[in-house]
Design an enzyme around this catalytic site. Structure first.
Site, PDB file in Angstrom:
ATOM      1  N   LEU A 234     -15.018   1.171  -2.512  1.00 21.02           N
ATOM      2  CA  LEU A 234     -16.346   1.333  -1.931  1.00 21.02           C
ATOM      3  C   LEU A 234     -16.295   1.570  -0.434  1.00 21.02           C
ATOM      4  CD1 LEU A 234     -18.522  -1.673  -3.034  1.00 21.02           C
ATOM      5  CD2 LEU A 234     -19.036   0.738  -3.329  1.00 21.02           C
ATOM      6  N   HIS A 235     -17.187   2.407   0.047  1.00 21.01           N
ATOM      7  CA  HIS A 235     -17.465   2.443   1.480  1.00 21.01           C
ATOM      8  C   HIS A 235     -18.198   1.138   1.817  1.00 21.01           C
ATOM      9  CE1 HIS A 235     -19.079   3.663   5.322  1.00 21.01           C
ATOM     10  NE2 HIS A 235     -18.309   4.732   5.279  1.00 21.01           N
TER      11      HIS A 235
END
Lengths: 341, 218
Positions: A234-235
């Site tokens: 994930l960012h």
């Protein structure tokens, strides 16, 4: 009851959306940073909420979160959305994680090889989109209301949606916006860098672009280490909405985004915790233990959601805040995991 | 010319040797009928997105047994110290002799005559093709495994390699540049095969990406 109200977006919310789109990180938000496109999103949403026609799947719904406390005067502090049917105009592409055992007795090797298969599995699933919340509100329960009230809206209007839910999350990028997964996969087939590709992809169906990607599986072992590591990662800006969906029971292990490798979560609507623990309530005496709930007025026209401490039934003030008329049936689901009976 | 070639029959085929001892090869009538033989077929896929103005040609590698039942010039041998031009000339004689044999009994041979050459390696002996592909699927010592297993090495290696088409661009520029390039030492042999009308490689060896050249018999 607290001071937050989730409601369908209205024309007057355009300046607020413009402000939020500019504040959300470029290329990783599903809000276009473009006033005309945002106005079109509002118009499409209003049409979807109001339409008397049968659902076609092209509907998109956008919700905004208002701070109704006296100081804030109804300031819009967040938004979230729904796309009724993923890939409505075409196909919706994902990479599906698959594992193949490659074995040779003579060489003394038996190993699980990770492969990525281009697939259309999630085409037609209902997509949760456009989550944005102002940083000042991230610590409290606002994110829960913003994300999960959508699920009750879908549950109450099930004939307009798929039984299968999905949501994309932004994948990891470096400080300059480059994506290691893109550099190892998409770039080889597009010949452009990620920010440029995002700009091209922005206004178009992703399906035509995926025609450029190899139809045969990607062997993860062939990718550089940074790209392997980015698969399903994930960012950081996606952590809050992602964690809410994980708590709901979404599966994050099966699919990733074909461009940045971010996780695409999916689950049957009926399996989600907010839906499983939802119950009908009406205005009534304050019996039973008082617990925090998401309380929604589920009708498509006049949809609204708030957070309120309620017992077996809902109090008058909460019903009024939702704009409900006398005797109207509302939906409630516990806010906190420990209150799910 | 062919009177300079000595022919002896072996279990795997016929050994053709120059009588002066400078070169030999094994003419295999039909390959891969007991132990499966694997090669990567070099393919081409065009990805076009008119709307985006993109038209990209991609090279693919597909694992298969395409040469099963074909004939082969195997075990090319040159005496140590034989110069490049002499190697090319020697192999040309042997190819001519092999073709004469095939022409006498075509039913014993396949439709194609192939020859594998070892793939390119750098000064330290490392193969960029192996490093980009094989090594990712077999972490062991390839040279040791080949020495231990002999000709069966590649058949066992194939079990570990991708079964689906691999896009060459995933292997990186070093492997891409050396695909189907022979080892420097095999350049004289390549020249002889090309002069004899063998077609440019449509297949490569699965471990080091060496070229497989083919000549149409029938």
């Amino acid at each position: 009851m607290n001071h937050l109200l989730l409601r369908p977006v209205a024309e007057a919310d355009l300046p607020a959306l413009v402000r939020m789109a500019a504040a959300s990180a470029d290329g990783i938000s599903s809000l276009p940073n473009d006033e005309a496109k945002l106005a079109a999103r509002i118009a499409a949403s209003m049409q979807s909420f109001a339409s008397l026609d049968d659902a076609s799947g092209e509907e998109t719904y956008l919700f905004v979160l208002e701070d109704t406390s006296a100081d804030s005067e109804g300031r819009v502090v967040g938004c979230s959305g729904i796309a009724a049917s993923a890939g409505f105009f075409d196909r919706f592409y994902s990479y599906r994680n698959e594992f193949v055992v490659h074995a040779s007795a003579a060489l003394g090797v038996s190993q699980r090889m990770h492969t990525l298969h281009l697939c259309h599995d999630l085409t037609g699933a209902t997509l949760l989109t456009s989550f944005y919340l102002e940083p000042d509100y991230e610590a409290g329960p606002a994110a829960q209301l913003l994300s999960r009230a959508r699920l009750l809206f879908i549950h109450a209007n099930a004939e307009r949606f798929s039984e299968r839910m999905a949501a994309e999350s932004p994948g990891v990028t470096d400080a300059t916006g480059q994506s290691p997964f893109w550099d190892a996969v998409g770039r080889r087939f597009f010949g452009m860098d990620y920010p440029e590709a995002e700009a091209v992809i922005g206004g178009r169906s992703r399906a035509c672009i995926a025609e450029l990607m190899p139809p045969s599986p990607v062997y993860v072992a062939l990718l550089p280490e940074a790209a392997q590591w980015a698969i399903g990662q994930l960012h950081p800006v996606g952590e809050l909405p992602f964690s809410i969906l994980q708590d709901e029971g979404f599966d994050a292990d099966s699919y990733i985004d074909i461009f940045d490798g971010g996780p695409t979560v999916e689950a049957p609507l009926a399996s989600l915790r907010s839906v499983r623990h939802a119950r009908e309530v009406t205005v009534g005496p304050a019996t039973g233990r008082q617990r925090w709930h998401l309380v929604v007025r589920p009708s498509r026209v006049g949809f609204a959601a708030v957070l309120a401490e309620i017992g077996d039934q809902v109090d008058e003030a909460t019903a009024t805040a939702l704009g409900a008329h006398a005797g109207e049936r509302l939906l409630a689901t516990p806010l906190n995991a420990e209150d799910r009976a | 010319m062919t009177d300079k070639v000595h022919i002896s029959t072996e279990p795997g085929g016929q050994r053709l040797s120059l009588t002066d001892g400078t070169a030999s090869l094994l003419l295999v009538p039909r390959l891969g009928l007991t132990l499966p033989r694997y090669h990567f077929h070099i393919g081409r896929v065009v990805h076009a997105a008119q709307e985006l103005g993109l038209f990209r040609v991609q090279t693919t590698l597909l694992l298969g047994n395409d040469h099963t039942g074909h004939s082969e010039l195997a075990e090319l041998y040159f005496a140590p110290g034989l110069g490049d031009a002499a190697q090319t000339a020697a192999l040309s004689h042997l190819i001519a002799a092999a073709r004469a044999l095939i022409a006498r009994q075509p039913a014993d041979f396949g439709d194609w005559l192939i020859a594998e050459l070892p793939g390119w390696r750098d000064a330290s002996g490392a193969s960029p093709f192996w490093q980009a592909l094989g090594e990712r699927f077999y972490a062991g010592d390839a040279a040791e495994a080949e020495a231990r297993l002999g000709p069966a090495w590649r058949s066992h290696l194939a079990a570990l390699l991708p079964r689906q088409a691999v896009y060459l661009s995933f292997l990186g520029p070093a492997a891409e540049a050396r695909l189907a390039q022979p080892a420097d030492a095999a350049r004289p042999a390549l020249a002889a095969l090309q002069a004899a009308g063998f077609q440019p490689a449509a297949h490569v060896r699965i471990d080091d990406g060496g070229p497989v050249l083919a000549w149409r018999i029938a």
